[in-house]
Design an enzyme around this catalytic site. Sequence first.
Site, PDB file in Angstrom:
ATOM      1  N   GLY A 189     106.770 -17.309 108.828  1.00 28.73           N
ATOM      2  CA  GLY A 189     108.094 -17.904 108.745  1.00 28.73           C
ATOM      3  C   GLY A 189     108.038 -19.554 109.291  1.00 28.73           C
ATOM      4  O   GLY A 189     107.648 -19.661 110.386  1.00 28.73           O
ATOM      5  N   SER A 190     108.390 -20.365 108.625  1.00 28.23           N
ATOM      6  CA  SER A 190     108.432 -21.966 108.713  1.00 28.23           C
ATOM      7  C   SER A 190     109.177 -22.783 107.738  1.00 28.23           C
ATOM      8  O   SER A 190     109.877 -22.266 107.132  1.00 28.23           O
ATOM      9  CB  SER A 190     107.023 -22.131 109.039  1.00 28.23           C
ATOM     10  OG  SER A 190     106.214 -21.592 108.067  1.00 28.23           O
TER      11      SER A 190
END
Length: 233
Positions: A189-190
């Site tokens: 997640g980013s």
Amino acid sequence: MTLVDTIRNTFVPIHREGWPFIAAFGVAAVLLGLFSTSLFWIGLILTAWCAYFFRDPQRVTPVDDRLVVSPADGVISAVGPAVPPRELGLGGAEMTRISVFMNVFSCHVNRAPVRGRIVKIEHRPGKFLSADLDKASAENERNGLVIESPNGLVAAVQIAGLVARRIVCWVEPGVSVGIGERFGLIRFGSRVDVFLPRSAALRVAVGQVAVAGETVLAEFDAAAGATPLVRVS
């Protein structure tokens, strides 16, 4: 679609960065299964998710020096003028920033938005705020690449998120990259920001879903002709 295409689309390769994590999830599932069948199935589902997370599919990239393609799979979360991170050395003037937010189900292999030579790579420690927040660009841990492209300097900034704790970049300053070529990965997640010269004409809007190496984010000299496509492995 041929049988070969169907098999290729069903059984997507897994990037080597993911194998240690997949193995760890698998071992944990087996150990949990010694105590509970339900826990085993939960562990098995998480192992399958981990394998899915580290998938590394082929992409068909438009090969045209006028185009800027998405460096990541995800949703366009911001489009507009912004000052690039100071450590990139791009000055204090605003550039066009396009942000692509990746959730935990997105493919996290990052690809070069343009063709060119990497002139600078800078890593900065920071916070781990949710990557969909605008202030994450300035406050979160990040790794920035500056690419000298045929249309000027373009930057791609990998930004860690709330869950992401590891930014991977396997290119070095001085090397040349092709448009759509893999350059890194962020775990769990980013977000990736692209900074472009203001002369680039935008081709996406907030809320649009982008595909790394395929979705055209912006275009230089939009009046010039058609674009051939090539498969990037």
